[in-house]
Write a protein that holds these residues in place. Sequence first.
Motif, short mmCIF file in Angstrom:
data_model
loop_
_atom_site.label_atom_id
_atom_site.label_comp_id
_atom_site.label_asym_id
_atom_site.label_seq_id
_atom_site.Cartn_x
_atom_site.Cartn_y
_atom_site.Cartn_z
N ALA A 16 31.44 -71.28 23.80
CA ALA A 16 32.32 -71.32 24.97
C ALA A 16 31.89 -70.34 26.04
O ALA A 16 32.65 -70.07 26.97
CB ALA A 16 33.76 -71.04 24.55
N PHE A 18 30.43 -68.75 29.34
CA PHE A 18 30.33 -69.29 30.70
C PHE A 18 28.87 -69.39 31.15
O PHE A 18 28.51 -70.32 31.87
CB PHE A 18 31.11 -68.41 31.68
CG PHE A 18 32.59 -68.61 31.63
CD1 PHE A 18 33.36 -68.06 30.61
CD2 PHE A 18 33.24 -69.37 32.59
CE1 PHE A 18 34.73 -68.26 30.56
CE2 PHE A 18 34.60 -69.57 32.55
CZ PHE A 18 35.36 -69.01 31.53
N LYS A 35 30.19 -77.83 28.67
CA LYS A 35 31.37 -78.16 29.45
C LYS A 35 31.06 -77.98 30.94
O LYS A 35 30.15 -77.24 31.30
CB LYS A 35 32.55 -77.27 29.05
CG LYS A 35 32.88 -77.32 27.57
CD LYS A 35 33.29 -78.72 27.12
CE LYS A 35 33.66 -78.73 25.65
NZ LYS A 35 34.00 -80.10 25.18
N TYR A 37 32.31 -76.21 33.17
CA TYR A 37 32.42 -74.85 33.69
C TYR A 37 31.28 -73.96 33.20
O TYR A 37 31.18 -72.80 33.63
CB TYR A 37 33.76 -74.23 33.29
CG TYR A 37 33.95 -74.03 31.81
CD1 TYR A 37 33.52 -72.88 31.17
CD2 TYR A 37 34.58 -75.01 31.04
CE1 TYR A 37 33.68 -72.70 29.81
CE2 TYR A 37 34.75 -74.84 29.68
CZ TYR A 37 34.31 -73.69 29.07
OH TYR A 37 34.48 -73.51 27.72
N GLN A 38 30.42 -74.43 32.32
CA GLN A 38 29.35 -73.62 31.77
C GLN A 38 28.07 -73.77 32.60
O GLN A 38 27.87 -74.77 33.28
CB GLN A 38 29.09 -74.01 30.31
CG GLN A 38 30.25 -73.69 29.37
CD GLN A 38 29.98 -74.10 27.93
OE1 GLN A 38 29.79 -75.28 27.64
NE2 GLN A 38 29.94 -73.11 27.04
N ASP A 329 37.59 -71.92 36.32
CA ASP A 329 36.90 -73.20 36.13
C ASP A 329 37.24 -73.83 34.78
O ASP A 329 37.29 -75.05 34.65
CB ASP A 329 35.39 -73.00 36.24
CG ASP A 329 34.97 -72.67 37.66
OD1 ASP A 329 35.75 -72.96 38.58
OD2 ASP A 329 33.87 -72.13 37.85
N LYS A 330 37.45 -72.99 33.77
CA LYS A 330 37.73 -73.52 32.43
C LYS A 330 39.06 -74.25 32.40
O LYS A 330 39.17 -75.36 31.85
CB LYS A 330 37.73 -72.37 31.42
CG LYS A 330 37.87 -72.82 29.97
CD LYS A 330 37.69 -71.65 29.02
CE LYS A 330 37.75 -72.12 27.57
NZ LYS A 330 37.56 -70.99 26.62
N LYS A 331 40.09 -73.67 33.01
CA LYS A 331 41.40 -74.32 33.04
C LYS A 331 41.35 -75.60 33.87
O LYS A 331 41.94 -76.63 33.50
CB LYS A 331 42.44 -73.36 33.60
CG LYS A 331 43.86 -73.89 33.56
CD LYS A 331 44.85 -72.84 34.02
CE LYS A 331 46.27 -73.40 33.96
NZ LYS A 331 47.27 -72.40 34.42
N ASN A 333 38.83 -77.53 34.24
CA ASN A 333 38.12 -78.53 33.46
C ASN A 333 39.04 -79.18 32.43
O ASN A 333 39.01 -80.40 32.24
CB ASN A 333 36.92 -77.89 32.76
CG ASN A 333 36.25 -78.82 31.78
OD1 ASN A 333 35.86 -79.92 32.14
ND2 ASN A 333 36.13 -78.39 30.54
#
Length: 804
Positions: A16, A18, A35, A37-38, A329-331, A333
Amino acid sequence: MVEHVGFSISRDDDPAAFLIWNDTFVSSERISDLKPYQRINHFAGMGEVTRKDSLARNMMKMAKASPDEYNFCPRTWILPADFNAIQNYMKDLKAHKKNKTFIIKPSNGAQGHGISLCRNIDKIPTTENFIVQEYMDKPLLLDGYKFDLRIYVLVSSCDPLRLFLFNDGLVRMSTEKYLPPAENNISHLYMHLTNYSVNKHNEFYEKGTSMDSGSKRSIKSLNEHLRRNDYDVSLLWRNISDMIVKTMIVSEPHILHAYRMCRPGASPCSDSVCFEVLGFDVMIDRKMRPWLLEINRSPSFGTDEKIDFDIKSALIEDTLRLLNIKMSDKKKNMNAQKMEAQKRLFRPTKRAGEDVNMSEYERQRASIERRKDELKELLQRVKKAGVREEYENRNRGRFIRIFPTDDKARQERYIHLLETAFTTFMAGRAPSMHKEIQLSYNNKLKESDILDMIAECEVDEQQGRMALIDGKRGPARGPKPLVSMPSSDVVPSTDKEDEDMEEMSESISPPGSPYRNAIVNRSRPGSVNSRVSNRTGSVLSRPNSGVNQGQGQLGRPVSGTAGPGSRSRQAGGQKFTHIHKSNVDDSFLTNIIREREDELTKRTLQALNDMRIKFPGKSDQEADIILDKLYENWKFHKPRIASYWLVKLDSIKRRKVIDIVRSNVRAVLQRTWRVPDVDNLPIYRVFSRVFNRLLWSHGQGLWNCFATSGNSASWETIFSKSTDAIDENELNCCRRIVQLCKDCLLIVYQFAAEAKTASQGGTERDIDPPPTQRSDSKLSLVPPNTQTMSQRYSKLYARTEALS
């Protein structure tokens, strides 16, 4: 530098993270698993310009198409394939009484290992993978020493392509005074090579105390030195940036294709999960003309000296800032994935024959809707490009954007070269890519223009509705007035009202949903509809939702028109209650999605099992017989097929063989899942990973599928190493796709063999081996003629639909 910009270091195997920085090769499966956001610091397909042999091969192809533009690489030969060509070149030199020096490099070497100089063709190795270049014997000298430039370039995105040139770099000098190459000094590598990894071992290597002293200096100090000696530094760097952009244009077809295969369904305006910092090695001759020597995919970030730390730390800091990695960005996504799942669930299904039964008005309306969707997508792309460019201008630091450029004349030239590159390397997709290139890099529409065009579409749609009402419905229809009472003015419900009410209903629960509420006619005071009972429809409600439910036919709950705050009415023994989609919990929606996708996956597997490879000019039964014979006599055909697939076919043709199956699998998914664009389907992303694996290592992935043992190389390992779950039906679909690809390879091989025999005036070669060849495993192989095979293969690919 990562800690300096506010990041923290996680463990090496953190899935996970970034930002993932890798100094070794990154597989396409790793990129597919990322993902949105990565970020990872390598592109798939970049080896087409970072390997010395691939760079030379691609540059020669582009030089044939645009000789005036691609003349900045020394003349190069790839051994052992070009050994005869270099022999003929040496003969011509001798005939004209000329003598040149050549530099020999390993095809995939680094840090100066294995490099040597020679002046005699007999000393060149003929059986190993080397490249041979003409040696530049008249370089520009600095204090009497030969030098080259290490220039850093950031590729922040390939879809669209964005290139940034760092405004500083390293000047790497040799450690012996330069003399033109001769028999007595040709082995003096400290004189002829500028690699730091070579010269640091020389006792005369000098560590500098400033940016403009020592054996390693900064590019800024070189620029000042050139200005003091009246050289045109601005012209030099315009030529260098032009050379870098042209080189990356050569790589763009390969990188873009590999990236889209790794990230199917990604929007062109979405942020790239890949970036790359490249090290260009450039040499300048006495005429101030830059020459490209090679490109390093993983340039050294070692800091042996202070100049290394100052330049490389600034480079990494500005790179990390340009990537624009944010915690939010994770949220975003996760929310986008949830919305996409609900969008797939509630997408209306298009039934067979629906287009045929559409009226002219419905066709016109559908055309306008498609146009509006295209304009909205273009508007989103323009907005995203504007936001990206504004951020880059504020945060680029010491980077200079060299593509796309603000110089309109140069940008037009680059766009033309991009189109030429796609025509050269991907001729089959060139027309569609040319349109996309113009849209991505030469779009002249502004945001206000697109909004005006969307407004025009809405006006056309409104006029079409009014024309339908005025011209096709005729006079208003209502109940006949009673003869004993005065007639009343009745305002009937029009089609427009029905459509508006349908849109209102769709905003609660989209078409095709099992929770869709009844479409209710909107009533006006005094209208006929206010005196008739409302139409009702069935609805599935959430269990134990606490909402009053009535039972309609077949025991299904029925919804009516009662809104919030209103009382439910009894009509015909049924209770009408308004149920909103928001009352249905997420777990129930997820179960419905999963059940529907499982059913469609089973139908996909059935359709794949029914597919067969077609042999041009033969029936399906004859094609099956050909495949059976090839498998039965596998020991005889194995070396020939291996040579054909792994040696004779280049990467473009290997990809075309796989694309035969890929295109038909896409058609199956479009029919089965009833969606026009399958790139967003999770099952297609699974299939894309399989196709990528089959093309792994220049086609070695597909060839490994023919092995009877050795599961370590099997394509199924891509799922065992992934965190995403795959069910049995999806795995069986993948197995069937692999089998179709194997059959397709065998059919193409046999077709090429028969075409070659026919072109030579012989009879068709029997796929059964002769008795003498069945027992003799040492017979030499005479592969099909490459030119004939290429022509026949292009006809096969263009004329036939490979799968039924």
